[in-house]
Write a protein that holds these residues in place. Structure first.
Motif, PDB file in Angstrom:
ATOM      1  N   UNK A 112      72.985 -25.289 -12.331  1.00 11.18           N
ATOM      2  CA  UNK A 112      73.582 -26.073 -13.410  1.00 11.18           C
ATOM      3  C   UNK A 112      73.058 -27.482 -13.360  1.00 11.18           C
ATOM      4  N   UNK A 113      72.926 -28.077 -14.518  1.00 13.71           N
ATOM      5  CA  UNK A 113      72.258 -29.350 -14.638  1.00 13.71           C
ATOM      6  C   UNK A 113      73.203 -30.347 -15.318  1.00 13.71           C
ATOM      7  N   UNK A 148      71.916 -31.689 -18.778  1.00 15.86           N
ATOM      8  CA  UNK A 148      72.065 -30.705 -19.859  1.00 15.86           C
ATOM      9  C   UNK A 148      73.510 -30.685 -20.346  1.00 15.86           C
ATOM     10  N   UNK A 149      74.404 -30.694 -19.369  1.00 15.87           N
ATOM     11  CA  UNK A 149      75.821 -30.571 -19.657  1.00 15.87           C
ATOM     12  C   UNK A 149      76.344 -31.785 -20.414  1.00 15.87           C
ATOM     13  N   UNK A 201      83.044 -28.771 -12.899  1.00 12.76           N
ATOM     14  CA  UNK A 201      82.686 -28.274 -14.234  1.00 12.76           C
ATOM     15  C   UNK A 201      81.594 -29.107 -14.879  1.00 12.76           C
ATOM     16  N   UNK A 259      79.453 -30.943 -13.181  1.00 12.87           N
ATOM     17  CA  UNK A 259      78.396 -31.191 -12.189  1.00 12.87           C
ATOM     18  C   UNK A 259      78.257 -32.697 -11.943  1.00 12.87           C
ATOM     19  N   UNK A 268      79.950 -20.192 -15.572  1.00 11.57           N
ATOM     20  CA  UNK A 268      80.556 -21.466 -15.938  1.00 11.57           C
ATOM     21  C   UNK A 268      79.545 -22.217 -16.807  1.00 11.57           C
ATOM     22  N   UNK A 269      80.030 -23.196 -17.576  1.00  4.54           N
ATOM     23  CA  UNK A 269      79.221 -23.717 -18.668  1.00  4.54           C
ATOM     24  C   UNK A 269      77.931 -24.376 -18.180  1.00  4.54           C
ATOM     25  N   UNK A 270      77.988 -25.029 -17.026  1.00  2.00           N
ATOM     26  CA  UNK A 270      76.794 -25.705 -16.513  1.00  2.00           C
ATOM     27  C   UNK A 270      75.690 -24.690 -16.221  1.00  2.00           C
ATOM     28  N   UNK A 295      74.379 -23.156 -19.565  1.00  2.14           N
ATOM     29  CA  UNK A 295      73.425 -24.019 -20.262  1.00  2.14           C
ATOM     30  C   UNK A 295      72.070 -24.019 -19.566  1.00  2.14           C
ATOM     31  N   UNK A 330      70.363 -20.833 -20.417  1.00  2.00           N
ATOM     32  CA  UNK A 330      69.959 -20.893 -21.823  1.00  2.00           C
ATOM     33  C   UNK A 330      68.687 -21.720 -21.960  1.00  2.00           C
ATOM     34  N   UNK A 350      77.696 -18.115 -28.437  1.00  2.00           N
ATOM     35  CA  UNK A 350      78.297 -19.446 -28.439  1.00  2.00           C
ATOM     36  C   UNK A 350      78.585 -19.836 -29.882  1.00  2.00           C
ATOM     37  N   UNK A 368      78.547 -23.190 -32.919  1.00  2.00           N
ATOM     38  CA  UNK A 368      78.123 -24.538 -33.294  1.00  2.00           C
ATOM     39  C   UNK A 368      79.288 -25.193 -33.999  1.00  2.00           C
ATOM     40  N   UNK A 369      79.624 -26.385 -33.551  1.00  2.00           N
ATOM     41  CA  UNK A 369      80.831 -27.025 -34.051  1.00  2.00           C
ATOM     42  C   UNK A 369      80.497 -28.221 -34.930  1.00  2.00           C
ATOM     43  N   UNK A 393      66.801 -26.712 -30.542  1.00  2.00           N
ATOM     44  CA  UNK A 393      67.866 -25.812 -30.099  1.00  2.00           C
ATOM     45  C   UNK A 393      67.577 -24.353 -30.409  1.00  2.00           C
ATOM     46  N   UNK A 442      66.779 -21.767 -28.787  1.00  2.00           N
ATOM     47  CA  UNK A 442      66.678 -21.172 -27.447  1.00  2.00           C
ATOM     48  C   UNK A 442      66.276 -19.707 -27.505  1.00  2.00           C
TER      49      UNK A 442
END
Lengths: 313, 509
Positions: free
Chosen positions: A32-33, A36-37, A275, A277, B390-392, B395, B398, B408, B410-411, B430, B432
């Motif tokens: 995880x980066x 990016x986050x 969460x 990072x 987890x989101x990190x 991403x 991705x 996912x 787009x908001x 984006x 991806x």
């Protein structure tokens, strides 16, 4: 005694250095980066590079470590990637909430554990003992978040006695502080209390069968005096250790309970930093948790050697 | 869609009245002694903002707060999200579409008392561009920004940018900050021209108070406190026991009950967000459009929507929701397993085929939707391997293209370019899923510079059709914006872009 204390303190310091190396390595090994986050899903290479450079993440890992370690030794834990606040400030900001909750939880736990555990041990296999066993089994097995939500629904929702969540600083409003503290403290206290009840029971049982207790009884000492002077004093000694461990656990943040009750403690901070990072905050938090465990262990050991001179031998 | 109950509220139970209400704790601290308990307005949001610098944050909780503190040059109207005057009262475009001249509002001041001028606009925009902050891509076509006088801003462009207003006004990431600000303080302090000023913040709440010198209509309420309540059960309990007056932390499964609850009002409007599944167009067998179309034919969108969002979302096969002026009515995929099977055969795919589907616990609806999708693809011989990250980590994978498929949303999209350009252009930042079709690229390029609204819509419609047919994204649904507030509060409206504006709130007397 002083030699023992010195030796143990030195050991603790060595462990602390080891922990800081491990904390840094582990935190950076997690996939995880943070950049990016921070940018979210809308990603742009130039922005990414700019942000990465600003956070110092383009430096070799070893350079990053020594920068951080050098700062940490002098008490500077760096600044949060997420908010830009100094890590020390973020931790200090959350310390009162954590200490309040940990102290209140231990109080609740001991108020449950000592009387219930002792009573159960004095009458093993009685109705009371059975009830105590069942209750503490429930306390250990029921998930904390569920217990917390039930308490909220009943005592905050239906009865309206306590707020549904949130923390009120003691300095702002002592009554509000106490009211906001009750539900989360009871939730964690019930769990810790269940563990400590089982422990107290077996500890008292063991003490009851000790030879000096039989001697005391044979001397014709009254039941109450035997209990107070010969059983409890010895039985509660090991309890000091377990309570110390429980307290250290509570001081390092009870994440689930803090989320359910919107309690701005260290557990929440640590979770947020995982969460996002947020390496500096996470490293700072891990270091602090290690420090809490080491100090409490040290205090317990020293206390123990004071109470039982055989230990330091 | 708005639901109002006409029955009198019985919200305050006797025990609450008996002194256990948290009224005294939720005082906004603005010194408004006349208002009493009525002056407190507390909004429960689900997380603490990461920081308060509008140009740096990308987090929704931060924008919920900043929406009330900062202004932008233009702002989406609550009705149809078309761009309306805000700090800019008027604007003109040169004949070649390359120069935009904005006239600014008179008499606006920042919260610290300094007057708002054109220099502040130049400073704010230059800050985003020069420091390459989170939203710098929005200024990609801007060549220069200048302030010929105190109330005029001129932007010159490298190519026509018909959606410039939406780029600078669609959200508070393009907020105007004061040119005199000490930039390092922006993460924790705020100095905007908005209806509320920042009063204080802690780990559990942020409080705003009314800005009496606001250039627009000053708010009715004395202030707003944003309290962070991550657990929905706690947030809803706090609402029903009068400790908070508003929340958007509403689980979809509770919406039906809340609709019947007379102590609260439920606001539900279709939002401009969309949720989708993307397959890796650079990886076999998903590089074959027939395989992607097979998956699209196998998916039962209404079932996925129902499982993930109950009755709070509308299935859709394109990105733009019905109701938007840019909506394009196109739905070629009726759930048809036979059709799907023959497409797979045509592609020469050996079944069983395993498809890794990456979802994230950060957005639990993707996890639920993935489980339903897995069961729908099973009859095709496609085994879905749900990978919850987890989101990190999500991403990270991705970004590296390390996936078969992901889900996912787009908001907060408003302009059609937001919906399509960055996601589906070859080399789009984006994109991806690595989709590439020269036809789509050409349509998107032409649409981006087309000044005529009608022609522009038709170009985006054609691009959308191509994207849907190629299954660059497999669109699933548009969710509703769902918020609840205390019965009796008036003046508040749920918006399709989910921006929360509390300046119009009127508390019950």
């Amino acid at each position: 005694m002083t030699g023992f204390a010195l030796r143990r303190t030195l050991q603790a310091l060595v462990v602390l250095v080891g922990v800081s190396v491990a904390a840094f390595a582990l935190v950076h090994l997690v996939p995880g980066d943070p950049v990016r986050l921070a940018l979210g899903t809308r990603f742009d290479q130039a922005t990414y590079d700019a942000l990465r450079e600003r956070a110092g993440l383009d430096q070799p890992l070893i350079t990053q470590f020594f920068t951080w370690f050098g700062g940490a030794v002098t008490g500077d834990l760096g600044v949060s990637f997420r908010s830009g606040d100094p890590v020390t400030l973020l931790i200090l900001e959350r310390l009162p909430a954590t200490v309040s909750l940990a102290a209140a939880s231990i109080l609740v736990a001991l108020l449950i554990a000592v009387p219930l555990g002792t009573a159960s041990a004095l009458r093993p296999r009685s109705v009371l003992d059975g009830a105590g066993t069942v209750l503490s089994q429930i306390g250990i097995s029921v998930p904390e978040f569920w217990m917390g939500i039930m308490l909220i629904l009943v005592f905050a929702g239906t009865l309206g006695w306590f707020p549904a969540g949130g923390y009120v600083p003691l300095s702002e409003d002592p009554a509000g502080w106490l009211r906001s503290l009750v539900l989360p403290a009871v939730t964690t206290g019930l769990v810790s209390g269940s563990v400590l009840t089982r422990f107290t029971r077996s500890s008292v049982l063991e003490a009851l069968s000790a030879e000096h207790v039989r001697t005391a009884r044979a001397k014709g000492l009254g039941a109450r005096a035997v209990l107070n002077w010969h059983v409890l004093r010895n039985a509660l000694l090991p309890l000091v250790t377990v309570t110390g461990v429980q307290l250290a656990y509570l001081l390092s943040g009870v994440v689930v309970v803090e989320i359910v009750f919107a309690w701005p403690g260290l557990g929440q901070l640590a979770l947020q930093s995982v969460q996002s990072r947020d390496y500096p905050v996470l490293q700072g938090a891990v270091l602090l948790f290690a420090l809490v465990f080491l100090v409490l262990n040290l205090v317990v050991d020293l206390l123990y050697s004071k109470l039982d001179p055989r230990i330091s031998a | 869609m708005r639901r109002r109950s006409v029955l009198a509220t019985l919200a305050a139970s006797p025990l609450v009245v008996a002194g256990c209400s948290a009224g005294e704790q939720v005082d906004t601290g603005d010194g408004d002694s006349g208002g009493g308990a009525g002056s407190a307005f507390v909004a429960a949001i689900s997380a603490q903002p990461d920081q308060l610098d509008p140009h740096k944050t990308t987090a929704y909780p931060a924008f919920q707060v900043l929406e009330n503190v900062y202004d932008t040059l233009v702002v989406p109207s609550p009705d149809d999200l078309s761009m309306q005057p805000s700090l800019a009262t008027d604007w003109e475009t040169s004949d070649d579409e390359l120069t935009w001249t904005f006239t600014l509002v008179e008499g606006a001041t920042f919260h610290d008392g300094t007057p708002f001028t054109a220099e502040d606009v130049v400073f704010s925009y230059r800050r985003i561009i020069d420091q390459q902050l989170a939203n710098s891509a929005r200024f990609a076509t801007v060549a220069d920004i200048s302030a010929p006088d105190e109330s005029t801003v001129v932007m010159t462009l490298t190519r026509p940018t018909p959606n410039l207003l939406s780029r600078i006004g669609a959200f508070k990431g393009m907020a105007i900050v004061s040119k005199d600000v000490d930039e390092s303080t922006l993460t924790t302090q705020a100095n905007g021209t908005g209806p509320f000023s920042l009063q204080g913040s802690s780990a559990s709440e942020i409080s705003l108070s009314r800005f009496d010198d606001y250039w627009g209509d000053a708010p009715q309420i004395g202030g707003v406190t944003f309290r962070f309540l991550p657990e929905p059960a706690a947030a809803l309990t706090a609402l029903t026991t009068d400790q908070v007056q508003w929340t958007d932390n509403v689980p979809p499964q509770r919406v039906a009950t809340l609709d019947d609850d007379e102590s609260v009002e439920l606001g539900q409007v279709p939002s401009v967000d969309y949720w989708y599944l993307a397959m890796n167009c650079a990886k076999a067998p998903f590089d074959d459009v027939a395989v992607r179309r097979a998956v699209a034919f196998a998916v039962d969108r209404p079932a996925v929507t129902e499982a993930a969002k109950f009755d709070t979302a509308r299935p859709n096969q394109t990105a733009i929701p019905e109701g938007s002026e840019w909506y394009y009515d196109y739905a070629p995929f009726e759930t048809d397993v036979d059709q799907a099977r023959s497409l797979l055969q045509q592609a020469g795919v050996q079944t069983p085929l395993t498809m890794g589907l990456m979802v994230t616990s950060e957005y639990p609806e993707t996890v639920t939707a993935a489980q339903v999708l897995a069961s729908q693809l099973e009859p095709l011989g496609i085994t879905v391997d749900i990978q919850t990250e987890d989101f990190a980590t999500w991403l990270d994978r991705q970004g590296r293209g390390d996936f078969d498929a992901f889900m996912l949303g787009w908001l907060g999209n408003i302009d059609p370019a937001d919906f399509y350009e960055e996601q589906h252009r070859t080399d789009g930042p984006n994109n991806y899923q690595k989709y590439s079709n020269p036809v789509t690229d050409d349509l998107l390029d032409r649409a981006a510079v087309e000044p005529d609204q009608g022609t522009r819509k038709s170009l985006y419609d054609q691009a959308a059709k191509q994207i849907v047919d190629d299954v660059s994204y497999l669109y699933l649904y548009n969710p509703d914006a769902v918020q609840v507030w205390e019965q009796g509060i008036t003046g508040y409206e749920v918006r399709a872009d989910k921006a929360v504006n509390f300046d119009t709130v009127v508390l019950p007397s």
